[in-house]
Design an enzyme around this catalytic site. Structure first.
Site, PDB file in Angstrom:
ATOM      1  N   CYS A 172       0.833  -1.210   0.000  1.00  0.00           N
ATOM      2  CA  CYS A 172       0.000   0.000   0.000  1.00  0.00           C
ATOM      3  C   CYS A 172       0.863   1.253   0.000  1.00  0.00           C
ATOM      4  O   CYS A 172       1.365   1.672   1.048  1.00  0.00           O
ATOM      5  CB  CYS A 172      -0.940  -0.019   1.202  1.00  0.00           C
ATOM      6  SG  CYS A 172      -2.012   1.422   1.276  1.00  0.00           S
ATOM      7  N   CYS A 175      -0.564   4.090   2.070  1.00  0.00           N
ATOM      8  CA  CYS A 175      -0.370   3.896   3.517  1.00  0.00           C
ATOM      9  C   CYS A 175       1.081   4.193   3.924  1.00  0.00           C
ATOM     10  O   CYS A 175       1.322   4.841   4.929  1.00  0.00           O
ATOM     11  CB  CYS A 175      -0.640   2.451   3.949  1.00  0.00           C
ATOM     12  SG  CYS A 175      -2.121   1.704   3.298  1.00  0.00           S
ATOM     13  N   ASP A 176       2.028   3.679   3.154  1.00  0.00           N
ATOM     14  CA  ASP A 176       3.412   3.626   3.635  1.00  0.00           C
ATOM     15  C   ASP A 176       4.406   4.489   2.864  1.00  0.00           C
ATOM     16  O   ASP A 176       5.527   4.680   3.320  1.00  0.00           O
ATOM     17  CB  ASP A 176       3.922   2.171   3.579  1.00  0.00           C
ATOM     18  CG  ASP A 176       3.094   1.245   4.461  1.00  0.00           C
ATOM     19  OD1 ASP A 176       2.555   1.730   5.473  1.00  0.00           O
ATOM     20  OD2 ASP A 176       2.984   0.056   4.145  1.00  0.00           O
TER      21      ASP A 176
END
Ligand code: NAP
Length: 353
Positions: A172, A175-176
Site C-alpha cells: 500500500c 499507507c506507507d
C-alpha cells in the site's frame, strides 16, 4: 434466539458499523475473525489490513504526536501499544494502523457491541432469520447481517517478501509511501495494472526513482494512467521481469531485489529500499459464493447506487469487500456507517426493531 444484527469482519467498516448499530440499540454481535496461522498467512487476521500497516497519516482527526495520554486511557491495559507500557519515547508520528483499529474496537465495545473471535465458514441466507456457521461457536441465527470482511492484498509468495513485510515491503503506497525510510531513495513497484501505475506515480512524490517491474512488456493499466506513468521521468519500467528474491538485512530492511527474466534473458539485481507489491487484491468472499451476487473478481455487488444493500434483502455490505475502487480506511468506515443505518431502517420496516 436470533441476534438482531451480526457484523462479520473487524476492519474500519466493521467497527464503524458496530459503533452505529450499538448506538441505535441494536446490540450488534461482531464476528471479528479467528486468530489462526492460516489466517495470518492469508492476511486475514482480526482488525483487517490496517492491522498490517504502520503509521496512519491520512485518517482525519489523528495528527502526529501527543497520543500517549489518550491511548493510555482509551484502551484496556492488555491492548495498549508497547511504547506506553514500556514508558518508552512517544513516536513522533500519528497513530498506527493497529492502534486505530484497537481504538475503533474499544469504541464499539464502549457502546455495547459484543465480539466473538471466530470465522464464519458458511451461511444460509435463503431464509429468515439468516444462519451463519462458525468454527467455534456453531450456528448463529440473525435477522440482519453486515458483511465487512474486507480484501487481502495478493503477494508474490516469496519467503524473503514475507521476511521484510513492514521493513520495506508493502502492499500500500498510500499507507506507507511517505515514511521517512523511503524519502529520496530508489523504490520498486511490481505489477502492471492500474494499481501498480497509480502506486508508482504516487511514490514519485517521495522516491528518487521508482522502478516499475512487470512480468510482460505491456501494461494492462488504463491508457491514460499508463501514459502518465511512462512519461514521468522518475518512473523506470523494467519489462519482462519477475522478482525472484527480496534482498536486505535486519538493520536496514530492504536493500535490493533480484530479478529473473520472464523471456529467458539474463537476470539482474536492483538497489532499492522499498518494494511495493501491486498485483491485485482478493476480496474475502469465499463463504459467499453462490449466496450473494459477486462480480467477476469476487467483490460483493451493491445493486443500488449509494446504498449498502446486497442482492439479498437484509444482508448489507460495507468496506473493501464490496469496493475495489477506493480501498481507504476512511471510505470503508464511511460505508460501515451507511450499512448500519441501512440495516437499522430495514429492521424497523420489518418490525424487528
Ligand atoms: P489488476 O488489474 O488485476 O492487475 C494486476 C497486475 O498484477 C497485472 O498487471 C498482472 O500481470 C500482475 N500480476 C498478477 N499476479 C502477479 C504475480 N504473481 N507476479 C507478478 N505480477 C502479477 O489489479 P489492479 O491493478 O489492482 O486493479 C484492480 C481493479 O481496480 C482494476 O479493474 C483497475 O482498473 C481498478 N483500479 C482502478 C484505479 C483507478 O482508476 N484509479 C486504480 C487502481 C485500480 P498481467 O498483466 O501479466 O496479468
Amino acid at each position: 434466539m436470533s441476534e438482531t444484527v451480526v457484523i462479520i469482519g473487524s476492519g474500519p467498516a466493521g467497527w464503524t458499523a458496530a459503533i452505529y448499530a450499538a448506538r441505535a440499540s441494536l446490540k450488534p454481535l461482531v464476528i471479528e475473525g479467528a486468530v489462526t496461522e492460516e489466517n495470518r498467512l492469508k492476511g486475514t487476521l482480526p482488525l483487517g489490513q490496517l492491522n498490517l500497516t504502520t503509521e496512519i497519516e491520512n485518517f482525519p482527526g489523528f495528527p502526529a504526536g501527543h497520543l500517549r495520554d489518550y491511548l493510555g486511557s482509551a484502551l484496556a491495559e492488555d491492548r495498549r501499544p508497547y511504547w506506553i507500557l514500556d514508558n518508552g519515547p512517544q513516536p513522533a508520528h500519528g497513530l498506527t494502523g493497529p492502534e486505530l483499529m484497537e481504538l475503533m474496537r474499544q469504541q464499539a465495545i464502549n457502546f455495547g457491541a459484543r465480539i466473538i473471535t471466530d470465522d464464519v465458514v458458511s451461511v444460509d441466507f435463503s431464509k429468515r432469520p439468516f444462519t451463519m456457521n462458525t468454527i467455534e461457536n456453531g450456528a448463529i441465527s440473525t435477522h440482519a447481517v453486515i458483511v465487512a470482511t474486507g480484501a487481502r492484498a495478493n503477494w508474490l509468495g516469496l519467503p524473503s517478501e514475507e521476511r521484510f513485510k513492514n521493513h520495506g515491503v508493502s502492499a500500500c503506497a498510500v499507507c506507507d509511501g511517505a515514511l521517512p525510510r523511503f524519502r529520496g531513495k530508489p523504490l520498486a513497484v511490481v505489477g502492471g495494472g492500474d494499481s501498480a501505475v497509480e502506486e508508482a506515480s504516487y511514490l514519485t512524490k517521495f522516491a528518487s526513482t521508482v522502478y516499475l517491474i512487470h512480468r510482460r512488456d505491456k501494461l494492462r493499466a488504463s491508457k491514460i494512467m499508463e501514459k502518465r506513468a511512462l512519461e514521468n521521468p522518475r518512473i523506470v519500467p523494467v519489462w519482462n521481469s519477475a522478482v525472484s528474491e527480496v534482498l536486505g538485512n535486519d538493520t536496514d530492511g530492504v536493500t535490493g531485489i533480484r530479478l529473473a527474466s520472464t523471456v529467458g534473458g539474463e537476470g539482474k539485481s536492483l538497489d532499492i529500499v522499498g518494494l511495493f507489491v501491486a498485483i491485485g487484491h482478493t476480496p474475502n468472499t469465499d463463504f459467499l459464493k453462490g449466496v450473494l451476487e459477486l462480480d467477476s473478481k469476487g467483490y460483493i455487488v451493491w445493486p443500488k447506487a449509494h446504498r449498502s444493500d446486497t442482492t439479498v434483502e437484509g444482508i448489507f455490505a460495507a468496506g473493501d469487500v464490496a469496493d475495489s475502487h477506493y480501498r481507504q480506511a476512511v471510505t470503508a468506515a464511511g460505508s460501515g456507517c451507511m450499512a448500519a443505518l441501512d440495516a437499522e431502517r430495514w429492521l424497523a420496516a420489518q418490525g424487528v426493531h
